[in-house]
Design a protein around this motif. Structure first.
Motif, PDB file in Angstrom:
ATOM      1  N   SER A  15       1.043  -1.167  -0.012  1.00 21.91           N
ATOM      2  CA  SER A  15      -0.044  -0.091  -0.251  1.00 21.91           C
ATOM      3  C   SER A  15       1.100   1.395   0.322  1.00 21.91           C
ATOM      4  N   CYS A 112      -2.224  14.557  -0.095  1.00 19.78           N
ATOM      5  CA  CYS A 112      -1.758  13.150  -0.026  1.00 19.78           C
ATOM      6  C   CYS A 112      -1.703  12.988  -2.114  1.00 19.78           C
ATOM      7  N   ARG A 116       1.772  10.026  -3.584  1.00 15.52           N
ATOM      8  CA  ARG A 116       1.095   8.727  -3.259  1.00 15.52           C
ATOM      9  C   ARG A 116       1.464   8.628  -5.330  1.00 15.52           C
ATOM     10  N   HIS A 197      -9.644   9.080  -6.684  1.00 19.62           N
ATOM     11  CA  HIS A 197      -9.422   9.938  -5.996  1.00 19.62           C
ATOM     12  C   HIS A 197      -9.159  11.670  -6.994  1.00 19.62           C
ATOM     13  N   ARG A 501      -2.044  -8.940  -0.084  1.00 17.41           N
ATOM     14  CA  ARG A 501      -2.655  -8.502   0.932  1.00 17.41           C
ATOM     15  C   ARG A 501      -3.668  -8.464   1.472  1.00 17.41           C
TER      16      ARG A 501
ATOM     17  N   TYR B 217     -15.509  -7.279   4.764  1.00 15.05           N
ATOM     18  CA  TYR B 217     -14.601  -6.233   3.733  1.00 15.05           C
ATOM     19  C   TYR B 217     -14.995  -6.694   2.190  1.00 15.05           C
ATOM     20  N   HIS B 267     -11.419   3.422   4.684  1.00 14.31           N
ATOM     21  CA  HIS B 267     -10.398   4.355   5.060  1.00 14.31           C
ATOM     22  C   HIS B 267      -9.127   3.704   6.222  1.00 14.31           C
TER      23      HIS B 267
HETATM   24  C1  HEM Z   1     -12.979  13.060  -0.367  1.00 14.64           C
HETATM   25  C2  HEM Z   1     -12.699  12.579   0.089  1.00 14.64           C
HETATM   26  C3  HEM Z   1     -12.752  11.407   0.137  1.00 14.64           C
HETATM   27  C4  HEM Z   1     -13.280   9.799  -0.426  1.00 14.64           C
HETATM   28  C5  HEM Z   1     -14.948   9.586  -0.129  1.00 14.64           C
HETATM   29  C6  HEM Z   1     -12.274   8.725  -0.753  1.00 14.64           C
HETATM   30  C7  HEM Z   1     -12.246   7.222  -0.941  1.00 14.64           C
HETATM   31  C8  HEM Z   1     -11.513   6.247  -1.180  1.00 14.64           C
HETATM   32  C9  HEM Z   1     -11.890   5.491  -1.061  1.00 14.64           C
HETATM   33  C10 HEM Z   1     -13.419   4.142  -1.271  1.00 14.64           C
HETATM   34  C11 HEM Z   1     -10.857   4.477  -0.928  1.00 14.64           C
HETATM   35  C12 HEM Z   1     -10.644   2.686  -1.644  1.00 14.64           C
HETATM   36  C13 HEM Z   1     -10.518   1.972   0.322  1.00 14.64           C
HETATM   37  C14 HEM Z   1      -9.427   0.621  -0.201  1.00 14.64           C
HETATM   38  O1  HEM Z   1      -8.781   0.597  -1.289  1.00 14.64           O
HETATM   39  O2  HEM Z   1     -10.212  -0.696   0.632  1.00 14.64           O
HETATM   40  C15 HEM Z   1      -9.918   5.260  -0.466  1.00 14.64           C
HETATM   41  C16 HEM Z   1      -8.450   4.344  -0.614  1.00 14.64           C
HETATM   42  C17 HEM Z   1      -7.197   5.754  -0.381  1.00 14.64           C
HETATM   43  N1  HEM Z   1      -7.517   6.567  -0.019  1.00 14.64           N
HETATM   44 FE1  HEM Z   1      -8.800   8.173   0.124  1.00 14.64          FE
HETATM   45  N2  HEM Z   1     -10.662   8.803  -0.516  1.00 14.64           N
HETATM   46  C18 HEM Z   1     -10.987  10.105   0.101  1.00 14.64           C
HETATM   47  C19 HEM Z   1     -10.296  11.339   0.675  1.00 14.64           C
HETATM   48  C20 HEM Z   1      -8.734  10.984   0.555  1.00 14.64           C
HETATM   49  C21 HEM Z   1      -7.603  11.902   1.551  1.00 14.64           C
HETATM   50  C22 HEM Z   1      -7.800  13.082   2.148  1.00 14.64           C
HETATM   51  C23 HEM Z   1      -6.671  11.082   1.519  1.00 14.64           C
HETATM   52  C24 HEM Z   1      -5.427  11.100   1.785  1.00 14.64           C
HETATM   53  C25 HEM Z   1      -4.972  11.293   3.197  1.00 14.64           C
HETATM   54  C26 HEM Z   1      -6.673   8.868   0.999  1.00 14.64           C
HETATM   55  C27 HEM Z   1      -6.119   8.863   1.213  1.00 14.64           C
HETATM   56  C28 HEM Z   1      -6.757   7.186   0.605  1.00 14.64           C
HETATM   57  C29 HEM Z   1      -5.453   6.111   0.699  1.00 14.64           C
HETATM   58  C30 HEM Z   1      -4.288   6.177   1.029  1.00 14.64           C
HETATM   59  C31 HEM Z   1      -6.458   5.007   0.189  1.00 14.64           C
HETATM   60  C32 HEM Z   1      -5.849   3.323  -0.127  1.00 14.64           C
HETATM   61  C33 HEM Z   1      -5.906   2.502   1.182  1.00 14.64           C
HETATM   62  C34 HEM Z   1      -5.221   1.350   0.531  1.00 14.64           C
HETATM   63  O3  HEM Z   1      -4.236   1.195   0.704  1.00 14.64           O
HETATM   64  O4  HEM Z   1      -5.602   0.349   1.066  1.00 14.64           O
HETATM   65  N3  HEM Z   1      -8.727   9.430   1.008  1.00 14.64           N
HETATM   66  N4  HEM Z   1     -10.431   6.593  -0.682  1.00 14.64           N
END
Ligand code: HEM
Lengths: 520, 311
Positions: A15, A112, A116, A197, A501, B217, B267
């Motif tokens: 990740s 972020c 990434r 994103h 993972r 999940y 998240h």
């Molecule tokens: C507008 C708001 C946001 C929404 C609706 C959103 C939604 C999502 C969704 C649905 C996932 C998929 C999770 C998965 O793969 O299991 C995700 C993953 C992720 N989001 Fe967001 N996100 C938002 C904002 C952000 C922000 C602000 C950050 C930065 C800090 C962020 C960082 C990440 C990261 C790093 C992942 C990957 C997690 C992983 O590796 O499983 N997101 N997000």
């Protein structure tokens, strides 16, 4: 975590999520603030806040949705309401604190995203990691014997992985004549996640575009009437906050006929507004059927059918029989069965100004409590009229609604109930004829230049999510160690290990079938 | 009883109601079978007995679930045919479709993984839910209002129902996960070792917390994109019907809140210190929002969305 971690680099969680930012005692405050704003924890907090902040918008009446309900609330809670209003609780979705949450969220998101994207781009260019020392300590692993030389066995394994579209390392020679290869698959997971994103940011941009440059308005058109897209011909018009209404030449349409059909209990079945439109003043006229769920789109502007009602055709003649008034006047519906009220003003052509107030019943039904309409279709149309004489106040300069008459200052000169084609003769010889009914329709005309951007972003959001959640990122390694040669036959011990993972269940099956191919 | 609305085939509408009743009965028996297996198979095994009899009952319960599922499908199809339209025009039809999807998700999971332990826990809410749908929410078959008569309703509502049925299953798994981790913690605090946990209390009947977490999940990973799509399809429909794609109408707002809650769950699973129980609680919050969206918004808070069908 079931994965028994061995070599940190190879088996680290697949990740690119920013891992728990330590609040480093940095001298650079701004930088550490930025870092905590763009951390996963902040994103989580802001997401939760956003959900929470939206709740009052559904529990309290909102001005944007129903201003009348807000007024009712003010009357019912005169001391509480102004306080709530100060907190923008009647305009939650336009409130500064609501905007603060989502703007922070999007700043955090953009912040972020950059690192990434950089990390992922690097991962895409880089080879998968080399094999950890002890493959048998991975959660999924297997060992078997094979004929042939260690390098050839691993080369074979690599080939079979490549055929399954795994990305592989070069063959690596290890001490003791061993060879190994590493492979990785499922980069699309992170790609999809980034696409998702980024598309969210684009979606918000599209919404903002529509909010700044969009305009809308409504207009009532009677059967046979016309409309032309210039601000002055709207009944209600909300101009764009930025920019002009439209640089394009105005379109125009004529309502040929409006029709509605109903079930016997009066529940509507269908509505159709048959129009002829020109997309520019000199374009040819084309017919279109505007119905519920089917707007007319002209050069980025959409025309929606949003309401309908009856227009009553009235003719007024003076006592010599000369026609002084001949118009279809829109009446406004009061209930679901279209009992409607309206006003006719005849300021000219008669010795004294004449006003008429009336109720129209498309299907007239007298009851002990007064008349009512029992069906919304014009099955038995009846008009009840009251006639008023005096100064209609049209010259006073004060704006007056076309749907009201200042009856307090007028003299009532009679009431009458008539059907279509019937004529009512007033005491002074003036005649009022109910010449017929037609219908009117109201149209909402909306221009939203951001909606295409929003739609395209939405498509990417769904595709990004699908690959982010359904693709599994996984790694695999194969190592072959030569055995002491017995009797000239080269033999090797092959070991393989895998790491996924999430969703290890599916990976075990895949791992087995990959090994089966290798062993063949 | 009001007379049937015109354009409704009365005998088909009757058939649909009859099939519905049979569905609930068959599901209830299956639920009972699963419970018997759940309660006795592991007890038998832990005593060293063969678990043959309870497991047989479990297999019969699966067979009954399939039969019930077919009856259920029949009930939905005849309902649509009776009214001459898609069978999801009011809250009764909505609820029975959501239950149908929940059972489908369970059966599909069962094809891929040994998850029969879920049977009792999925069928119990399904039976209760159908009971509620068949009594409180019931509305006789009738044609749709013109505003609902669009092919976007088909896409939007099918997606919303599919996601909701899956969220229902994930909610059940998450509750089991929380139960399991709670028992594990209690056991680890009390006398005895990790091995003791396996053999004491309710915990021994359930798969490991780890497996339950992954299962939940997986199901949410299916439901979330579908829910996202449902919201988008709804926005497109709103654009055609009401001239704007988003207007913060209560129904839209609660769909959005639900979406954000599940995004927060996803998240949380990737945030240090939030994995596990905290993330699980967030997903249950998401499910709570979904229930508010369907039932509280339709009955208490009214907006433009006019398909509740109950007064
Ligand atoms: C507008 C708001 C946001 C929404 C609706 C959103 C939604 C999502 C969704 C649905 C996932 C998929 C999770 C998965 O793969 O299991 C995700 C993953 C992720 N989001 Fe967001 N996100 C938002 C904002 C952000 C922000 C602000 C950050 C930065 C800090 C962020 C960082 C990440 C990261 C790093 C992942 C990957 C997690 C992983 O590796 O499983 N997101 N997000």
């Amino acid at each position: 975590m079931t994965e028994t971690l061995t070599d940190e680099t190879a088996t680290q969680a697949l990740s690119t999520a920013p891992q728990g930012t330590q609040p480093v005692a940095s001298r650079n405050r701004v930088r550490s603030l930025w870092r905590s704003l763009t951390s996963m924890r902040t994103a989580l907090l802001l997401l939760s806040l956003l959900a929470l902040a939206a709740v009052p918008g559904t529990l309290l009446p909102q001005r944007g949705l129903n201003p009348v309900k807000v007024d009712v609330f003010f009357t019912a809670h005169p001391s509480l309401a102004p306080f709530l209003d100060k907190l923008s609780l009647f305009d939650v979705f336009a409130a500064p604190w609501f905007a603060a949450i989502y703007l922070l969220l999007f700043v955090s998101l953009i912040g972020c995203l950059f690192p990434r994207i950089r990390l992922h781009a690097r991962a895409l260019r880089r080879k998968p990691p080399a094999a950890p020392k002890r493959l048998e300590r991975l959660a999924i692993h297997d060992t078997w014997d094979a004929d042939g030389d260690a390098q050839a066995v691993v080369a074979n394994a690599r080939e079979s992985l490549r055929r399954q579209r795994w990305r592989t390392t070069e063959l690596r020679e290890e001490p003791g004549g061993a060879w190994s290869v590493g492979a990785e698959k499922g980069y699309l997971r992170e790609t999809g996640n980034l696409v998702f994103h980024v598309a969210l940011v684009v979606l918000l941009t599209g919404i903002a575009l529509g909010g700044l440059f969009g305009y809308k308005g409504t207009v009532l058109v009677t059967d046979g009437g016309s409309f032309s897209d210039v601000p002055s011909s709207y009944d209600v018009f909300t101009p764009a906050r930025l920019g002009s209404e439209s640089a394009l030449p105005p379109f125009a349409f004529t309502l040929r006929k409006f029709t509605a059909s109903y079930q016997p209990n009066g529940v509507p079945k269908s509505f159709h507004a048959y129009v002829d439109y020109r997309s520019t003043p000199d374009a040819p006229s084309r017919p279109y059927d505007v119905t519920t769920n089917r707007p007319l789109s002209i050069a980025g502007t959409d025309v929606y059918l949003v309401g309908h009602g009856y227009a009553v055709h009235i003719q007024v003649r003076d006592k010599s029989g000369r026609l002084v008034y001949d118009k279809a006047t829109p009446f406004l519906p009061d209930d679901a069965m279209f009992t409607s009220h309206g006003v006719v003003k005849v300021p000219d052509g008669l010795p004294r100004q004449l006003g008429l107030t009336g109720f129209f019943y498309p299907t007239y039904e007298p009851t002990p409590f007064g008349a009512q309409s029992s069906y919304p279709g014009p099955a038995a149309p009846v008009l009840t009229l009251a006639a008023w004489q005096g100064d209609l106040g049209l010259t006073s300069g004060r704006p007056q609604s076309v749907y009201s008459l200042p009856v307090a200052s007028l003299k009532n000169i009679g009431t009458k109930t008539i059907g279509p084609g019937q004529t009512w003769k007033l005491a002074d010889g003036t005649t009022v004829t109910f010449a017929g009914v037609s219908q009117w329709a109201t149209f909402q005309i909306a221009h939203d230049p951001g909606s295409t951007v929003v739609l395209v972003a939405a498509v990417f959001i769904v595709c990004g999510l699908l690959s982010s959640l359904w693709v599994r990122r996984r790694r695999m390694w194969v190592r072959a160690v030569p055995l002491d040669n017995a009797g000239g036959v080269r033999r090797t011990v092959v070991s393989a290990g895998g790491l996924a993972r999430t969703d290890a269940d599916g990976f075990a099956t895949e791992f087995e079938s990959l090994l089966r191919r290798m062993k063949d | 009883m009001p007379t049937a609305a015109p354009g409704v085939n009365v005998s088909l509408a009757h058939a649909s109601d009859l099939l519905f009743t049979w569905t609930v009965l068959v599901y209830a028996v299956a639920m009972f079978g699963y419970s018997v297996e759940f309660a006795f198979a592991r007890i038998a095994r832990s005593r060293g007995d063969q678990a043959g009899r309870p497991e047989q009952i479990g297999r019969v319960a699966v067979g009954l679930t399939v039969v019930g599922w077919l009856l259920h499908l029949g009930s939905v199809v005849t309902r649509g045919a009776a009214a001459g339209r898609v069978p999801w025009g009011n809250m009764y039809e909505f609820s029975t479709m959501v239950a149908l999807v929940a059972v489908t998700v369970y059966l599909v999971l069962l094809l891929r993984q040994p998850v029969r332990f879920l049977g009792a826990f999925v069928m119990t809410p399904v039976v209760l839910y159908l009971g509620l749908a068949g009594t409180v929410l019931y509305a006789p078959a009738a044609p749709l209002q013109p505003i609902l008569n669009s092919y976007w309703i088909k896409i939007h509502v099918v997606a919303a129902i599919t996601a909701s049925g899956a969220f229902m299953v994930s909610g059940v798994i998450t509750l089991l996960y929380l139960t399991r981790t709670w028992l594990d913690r209690r056991a680890s605090m009390g006398p005895g070792t990790a091995a003791a946990v396996e053999y004491h209390g309710f915990a021994r009947w359930l798969p490991s917390a780890e497996r339950l977490d992954r299962l939940a999940y997986k199901v949410i990973g299916f439901a979330f994109p579908v829910w996202t799509f449902a919201i988008i399809a709804g926005a497109i429909w709103a654009k055609y019907a009401w001239s704007r794609y988003w207007g913060w109408d209560p129904k839209e707002t609660w769909s959005f809140i639900t979406w954000v809650a599940y995004a927060a769950y996803l998240h949380a699973r990737a945030t240090a210190g939030w994995r596990g129980r905290r993330a699980a609680v967030l997903s249950l919050v998401g499910f709570g929002c979904l229930m508010v969206d369907y039932y509280v918004v339709n009955t208490v808070i009214s907006g433009l969305h006019s398909y509740a069908g109950v007064n």
